[in-house]
Design a protein around this motif. Structure first.
Motif, PDB file in Angstrom:
ATOM      1  N   PRO A   1      13.385   3.904   6.739  1.00  0.00           N
ATOM      2  CA  PRO A   1      12.347   3.457   7.937  1.00  0.00           C
ATOM      3  C   PRO A   1      12.591   1.993   8.518  1.00  0.00           C
ATOM      4  CG  PRO A   1      11.370   3.618   5.786  1.00  0.00           C
ATOM      5  CD  PRO A   1      12.468   4.043   5.672  1.00  0.00           C
TER       6      PRO A   1
ATOM      7  N   LEU B   1      -4.203   5.201  18.991  1.00  0.00           N
ATOM      8  CA  LEU B   1      -5.390   5.956  18.510  1.00  0.00           C
ATOM      9  C   LEU B   1      -6.069   5.535  17.182  1.00  0.00           C
ATOM     10  CD1 LEU B   1      -3.707   9.574  19.000  1.00  0.00           C
ATOM     11  CD2 LEU B   1      -6.068   8.766  19.907  1.00  0.00           C
ATOM     12  N   ASP B   2      -5.334   4.990  16.368  1.00  0.00           N
ATOM     13  CA  ASP B   2      -5.753   4.674  15.105  1.00  0.00           C
ATOM     14  C   ASP B   2      -6.440   3.249  15.292  1.00  0.00           C
ATOM     15  OD1 ASP B   2      -4.928   5.222  12.161  1.00  0.00           O
ATOM     16  OD2 ASP B   2      -5.003   2.959  12.193  1.00  0.00           O
TER      17      ASP B   2
ATOM     18  N   PHE C   1      10.302   6.706  11.480  1.00  0.00           N
ATOM     19  CA  PHE C   1      11.468   7.454  10.494  1.00  0.00           C
ATOM     20  C   PHE C   1      11.653   8.693  10.926  1.00  0.00           C
ATOM     21  CE2 PHE C   1      12.178   9.793   6.499  1.00  0.00           C
ATOM     22  CZ  PHE C   1      13.449   9.154   6.203  1.00  0.00           C
TER      23      PHE C   1
ATOM     24  N   GLN D   1       9.326  10.389  13.325  1.00  0.00           N
ATOM     25  CA  GLN D   1       7.971  10.421  13.257  1.00  0.00           C
ATOM     26  C   GLN D   1       7.356   8.897  12.953  1.00  0.00           C
ATOM     27  OE1 GLN D   1       5.121  12.103  13.094  1.00  0.00           O
ATOM     28  NE2 GLN D   1       5.467  13.790  11.815  1.00  0.00           N
TER      29      GLN D   1
ATOM     30  N   TYR E   1       4.502   6.946  11.192  1.00  0.00           N
ATOM     31  CA  TYR E   1       3.517   7.141  10.129  1.00  0.00           C
ATOM     32  C   TYR E   1       2.615   5.833   9.900  1.00  0.00           C
ATOM     33  CZ  TYR E   1       6.119  10.789   8.296  1.00  0.00           C
ATOM     34  OH  TYR E   1       6.811  11.948   8.205  1.00  0.00           O
ATOM     35  N   ILE E   2       1.074   5.988   9.978  1.00  0.00           N
ATOM     36  CA  ILE E   2       0.291   4.944   9.980  1.00  0.00           C
ATOM     37  C   ILE E   2      -0.050   4.544   8.677  1.00  0.00           C
ATOM     38  CG2 ILE E   2      -2.043   4.192  10.630  1.00  0.00           C
ATOM     39  CD1 ILE E   2      -0.526   4.758  13.056  1.00  0.00           C
ATOM     40  N   LEU E   3       0.096   3.301   8.181  1.00  0.00           N
ATOM     41  CA  LEU E   3       0.300   2.775   6.851  1.00  0.00           C
ATOM     42  C   LEU E   3      -1.151   2.147   6.562  1.00  0.00           C
ATOM     43  CD1 LEU E   3       3.826   1.528   6.498  1.00  0.00           C
ATOM     44  CD2 LEU E   3       2.913   3.556   5.916  1.00  0.00           C
TER      45      LEU E   3
ATOM     46  N   ARG F   1      -4.691  -0.570   8.473  1.00  0.00           N
ATOM     47  CA  ARG F   1      -5.081  -1.205   9.520  1.00  0.00           C
ATOM     48  C   ARG F   1      -6.039  -1.953   9.368  1.00  0.00           C
ATOM     49  NH1 ARG F   1      -6.239   3.587   7.687  1.00  0.00           N
ATOM     50  NH2 ARG F   1      -5.612   4.633   9.328  1.00  0.00           N
TER      51      ARG F   1
ATOM     52  N   ARG G   1      -6.833  14.019  16.030  1.00  0.00           N
ATOM     53  CA  ARG G   1      -5.696  14.102  14.946  1.00  0.00           C
ATOM     54  C   ARG G   1      -6.100  14.807  13.717  1.00  0.00           C
ATOM     55  NH1 ARG G   1      -5.085   7.787  13.696  1.00  0.00           N
ATOM     56  NH2 ARG G   1      -7.365   7.509  13.691  1.00  0.00           N
TER      57      ARG G   1
ATOM     58  N   GLU H   1      10.766  11.413   3.391  1.00  0.00           N
ATOM     59  CA  GLU H   1      11.738  10.689   2.846  1.00  0.00           C
ATOM     60  C   GLU H   1      12.773  11.268   1.829  1.00  0.00           C
ATOM     61  OE1 GLU H   1      11.827   6.311   2.441  1.00  0.00           O
ATOM     62  OE2 GLU H   1      10.130   6.079   3.485  1.00  0.00           O
TER      63      GLU H   1
ATOM     64  N   ASP I   1      -3.096   9.871   7.801  1.00  0.00           N
ATOM     65  CA  ASP I   1      -3.701   8.904   7.339  1.00  0.00           C
ATOM     66  C   ASP I   1      -4.696   8.348   8.321  1.00  0.00           C
ATOM     67  OD1 ASP I   1      -4.885   6.092   6.412  1.00  0.00           O
ATOM     68  OD2 ASP I   1      -3.137   5.752   5.245  1.00  0.00           O
TER      69      ASP I   1
ATOM     70  N   ARG J   1     -12.295   6.792   5.755  1.00  0.00           N
ATOM     71  CA  ARG J   1     -10.938   6.898   5.617  1.00  0.00           C
ATOM     72  C   ARG J   1     -10.226   8.154   5.095  1.00  0.00           C
ATOM     73  NH1 ARG J   1      -6.143   3.573   2.397  1.00  0.00           N
ATOM     74  NH2 ARG J   1      -4.529   4.152   3.366  1.00  0.00           N
TER      75      ARG J   1
ATOM     76  N   LYS K   1      11.890  16.749   8.356  1.00  0.00           N
ATOM     77  CA  LYS K   1      11.831  15.522   7.978  1.00  0.00           C
ATOM     78  C   LYS K   1      10.378  15.164   8.637  1.00  0.00           C
ATOM     79  CE  LYS K   1      15.452  13.785   5.811  1.00  0.00           C
ATOM     80  NZ  LYS K   1      15.310  13.030   4.615  1.00  0.00           N
ATOM     81  N   GLY K   2       9.268  16.146   8.452  1.00  0.00           N
ATOM     82  CA  GLY K   2       8.124  15.705   8.753  1.00  0.00           C
ATOM     83  C   GLY K   2       7.820  16.019  10.245  1.00  0.00           C
ATOM     84  N   GLN K   3       8.927  16.492  11.042  1.00  0.00           N
ATOM     85  CA  GLN K   3       8.451  16.913  12.368  1.00  0.00           C
ATOM     86  C   GLN K   3       8.726  18.330  12.658  1.00  0.00           C
ATOM     87  OE1 GLN K   3       7.441  15.786  14.957  1.00  0.00           O
ATOM     88  NE2 GLN K   3       7.945  13.681  15.742  1.00  0.00           N
TER      89      GLN K   3
END
Lengths: 378, 378, 378, 378
Positions: free
Chosen positions: A185, A260-261, A319, A322, A324-326, A328, B85, B179, B232, B244, B320-322
């Motif tokens: 990624p 959005l996040d 990746f 996609q 991916y939010i890690l 914020r 979401r 991954e 997330d 969260r 792969k997540g999609q």
């Protein structure tokens, strides 16, 4: 004796070249206008072609920065998505292109504008409503709706359409096939102020961008590299037909997710609900071509007002198609870790929740008692 | 002398075990009720544990099929997503679990129900509104809102919470890390009738499933294998706190994508717009715990009515997540390739579009003339 | 030793007098606060009564002008009506009264506020949400929710309630019975700027008023004289009970009618549609006590933005409980008599309407062809 | 040699008589169709006139009962009001008239339909969308949009329009001037089942009606006698022009008021909120001519579903242009006098309200703490 001057939205392709020639044949003086909104094009070759076909003037206009700032950014603020899936690429470009075309027409004293959009699509509407709104007296020549033109050129059009619609694999110009995308990624951090990105940093590579155009271009590049933002959908055109659309919006998809996040993090719950409804309205208006309408104006200003505290940084990875939010962070966060924590009671009294629930149940219990719940007999 | 009988929603874990013992200490006779909605659990071990802790009866109820049919399927029909979401996993499970608990309580003559949901969360509300709606006279014991209980057990709770909230990587039970997911997609075909899946086929492997529970289980498996449906997010709880949430909804994510697609293919444009609004309303109601409310009932029936022609097959790949839509077909399609084609004019007259656009522009031109467009002076 | 200082919203009546004495008994030092929002009251008598009952200080605050400008005017801009019928009188007054109460509490160093609203109503919520929003640390004493108080005083309360609820004929304080109203109308002209009235003129009598308070007071007088604005409804309280309400809103009813008229005359059609939805939202928020909430703030600002061109004059007559619009004029009118006239074609081409209609019919004809119209088989 | 057969919506007036003759001149065979929806008309004279002008057949169709049952009743269920004020009289009549016209055209083998609606109005759209929806292959002849016709007859049209639009006082055909209305009210009781009136009783006079047509006719009569339901408004036509409209809807106004009342009494609060939105949507659709559309169908069925418990009796008086609700009763009432009473505590615990309010305040207090309330700095 000229019938007058037409400003033609010229693409450099076969289609609008035919129109250019035909307009001249019909007795118009033609100004070719080619908008650069970031597409991959040899603009100088297009200029020469237009000149060689008889354009009296050729304007090649670099609209890239204003396209991002005046059109894409408001769409990001709105979380604009049409019919739950389409991110509105072309729909947002049309008013940008039309606005400049009308400016040229006014400046050059042209009474006519023309375009190559077809007679069953959305783009004709988006284009023309923009022109009528900003230049109410303008006259519009839409050759693909004029029998003398389309009966003559239909064959050619068929060919072009055929090429486009029967080769979806080739349609993707910006995005890699996710299966061929890198197996590691990219990790980005995007910073927002008043709901728009002000900086993007590629964390591992140390690259960063901070002008709107550079940010958007870079996100298109990274998104494209990882195959982000491809969709194959059936959508409802404004004129009431369903059509199949295959789209790629790499940068837009990243920004939608990230906006959005950060919005959820900094915007009040109930403001968000009202604003969500306005965003759906905005998306429909833009899709249908009403960017320049009083109601779109109104909705856009309301949405902008909601963004005043939408600021902070989002970390994400991109990746294999996609995002991916890690994480914020934000100085305007409404997230209070202590308040929500199980470990800390603070001035939150759990007993209040009992009252809250019982009051919410007053109506439900009454309803059950008086009219019953048909659903339970499902 | 017993204070009465309590039906406790028992999980088999430390948390509700403490509650079971405490309720007995307080003088209640306790019936342990353990709902099987598909979670990974040793139900017989849980039964023995409950018995050993002093439960007078233990009910282990297999709700898997009714959970899918009565709760998940309506959510799929609604395209239920909370705050753009969250796919509502737990929110949909609570009324299913509560419904049975209330049935047991009525049957066993218990006046009390109890649960282990905490005092700041949504689940307490979802659970209790269900109970109050379906059993208005019931008394609810919520130990995590009772000072004598939580002051005594808080340490333990902290521990449990800590384990949960500080180890997100371990939180994912159903989905692989994208991954680490396979480098070749699975290709599926899902068939719908009245807006719900009736069959899934793995095209390459020739596997197919056709009961609701089997379909959903299989999609969870395939989605999980490819890392689909992890998010997330920061969300707004009903009680007004932001929290969260880290969720995985592999099967639900596949179904949401596929249902959106077949719905767009078979549902009228304007019906879809009205129904989209109802789906957002439904999502909020379910998130907030109002599954058993007159308004949710009403909205659910309206949505169900909209699904009468949502039928057909969607081809998709999962990778792969999609989830990628590859195509769709339906006997109830409203997509008319000929109507929308450039090659065929049919009884569509492109000139009509000129009138359509000019009438739409009447208002815009007037507005420009009379009040101007402030936006253009942006 | 005092438990601290309470600012009590004091009405001068038996009810809050009991509360004043009880609070002192409980060991509080009590500041009596009496808001003048235009009610018919002997304020000096109330002051003496509060002092004689032991209030340490008495504040009688004239909020009439700010009530009209800061609270009623925004409600007029919103066309605020709850559940299609209720014009929100009290709901709008509560945040006005609470705002000043909190200011006094802060200024006087009081940690407590108190009020006489009952435990099943809306006013307790409106009052307390205002206080919590503007003074988050405040402690609220609501005697009608405290068993020691209400068990002791209930008899008295019953009496008061009885008096109120069993004598509707006497309930009307501001309006004449329409049957007894004058048999000749009053004819008024009301002028608006940015959606609020700036002048009212009684055409026959030559009287005119131009400050917000004077305008509103005069319209209450004229409306009252002609019996305008009486309703007898069943409404849904925020806590989920239905209650019967008998209201009179003479000035508000005139202004609602007149504002709707000038707004329709000067506001774009589609802006009006979006704004109508915001107005309904605003009404619900205000009814439920959320005047001081981020979402009400947001909605109020959006609505204010929509009013920028709502300006002009409306002529009306008031007669026997009714308001009749006689005409309107505006420099910002979007009504174009020539455009809409049959006599003048202008640049409107009727043929465009054919195209407009046929394009709108594309979808309907397709739908009929493909799925049929079940409704016709009604 | 005939060009084919046209079914003409014939009114008996000068306008459609000209069209009849002109259609014959153009070579069509003309069937005159005159719908009786309750208007004051000498139908036999109209038949003779049509025959004398050369109609090959004349159909005079009594649609009064189906107009009330299939069209007005659903509008009552919806509380249909366009732009907050207009009760949709003509808009509801058009699909009723068009439906029968299309049935006649199909039965008689006519490929054409025609009407006398003008080219800037709403009725042309309502008429034609109905025809296209129910008879997709039909061809429509709209003479007022055909230059050969309107250039020839415009003078005459101008005259007719002039007569109509410059004499508002004479426009009112059904209602008395409220100033001239009786000085004593009529007192009625109207009974509803599933949201539609099933009986009206004049309490003093002992008259009662119980078929839909009789009920509606009687309410028009009583409403008319007391001058109920006159409005003078500016409205937004579908084509985007504002126009002035002067309307009278005596029976409809009574029914709207009374239906709102019985609905509020028997319908759950939150169902009402969802249904209110659907009612606004319904009103817009009907105004714009989309009665026969999938979305109107859908919305109408949803609304009908909401009406299942809307039953009971409403007492009202009608006086000098106003409708006053006097009381209501229902076996399906959700109003619980005991629950809402101050005198009776029942199982409602006022302390719960404290928890309810404090939980609702969590978000507001946080917001104040973290981002502040800009509004307070107004």
């Amino acid at each position: 004796m000229s019938k007058g001057t037409v400003v033609l939205a010229y693409s450099g392709g076969l289609d609008t070249s035919c129109i250019l020639v035909w307009l001249k044949e019909q007795g118009y003086s033609v100004i070719a206008y080619l908008a650069n909104i970031g597409q991959d094009e040899d603009f100088e070759a297009a200029r020469k072609k237009a000149e060689s076909l008889g354009a009296t003037k050729v304007f090649i206009e670099d609209l890239r920065a204003e396209f991002v700032e005046d059109f894409i950014w408001p769409a990001i603020q709105a979380n604009a998505v049409y019919e739950d899936r389409y991110l509105l690429g072309t729909a947002v470009a049309r008013p940008c292109i039309g606005r400049r075309q009308v400016e040229i027409a006014r400046r050059e004293g042209a009474q006519f504008v023309s375009h190559g959009a077809t007679g069953k699509g959305n783009d004709q509407i988006r284009f023309e409503l923009t022109c009528y709104a900003l230049y109410p007296e303008v006259k519009i020549i839409a050759p693909w709706r004029i029998p003398e033109f389309y009966n003559r050129f239909r064959g050619r059009k068929d060919l072009m359409e055929y090429a486009q619609s029967h080769a979806p694999a080739d349609l993707y110009l910006m995005t890699k096939n996710p299966e061929d995308a890198p197996s590691a990624p990219d990790v980005l951090e995007i910073e927002f102020k008043i709901g728009v990105p002000v900086k993007v940093t590629n964390v591992k590579e140390g690259i960063s961008k901070d002008s709107p155009l550079d940010i958007f271009t870079y996100l298109n590049e990274i998104g494209g590299k990882h195959g982000v933002g491809r969709i194959d959908i059936v959508e409802n055109r404004f004129i009431g037909m369903k059509s199949r659309g295959i789209y790629e919006t790499p940068g837009g998809t990243i920004l939608l997710n990230v906006h959005l996040d950060i919005e959820a993090f900094t915007m009040d719950k109930e403001v968000r609900r009202v604003k969500q409804g306005l965003g759906i309205k905005f998306s429909e208006l833009v899709y249908n071509g009403f960017w320049y309408s009083p109601e779109c104006d109104f909705v856009r200003h309301c949405i902008a007002m909601s963004q005043v505290n939408v600021e902070g940084k989002v970390q994400l990875s991109v990746f294999k198609g996609q995002v991916y939010i890690l994480g914020r962070e934000s100085p305007k966060s409404l997230y209070n870790e202590e308040l929500v924590s199980m470990d800390v009671q603070g001035d939150y009294d759990p007993c209040d929740a009992s009252g809250f629930i019982r009051i919410n149940a007053v109506r439900l219990r009454e309803y059950h008692r008086l009219q019953g719940f048909p659903s339970i007999k499902q």
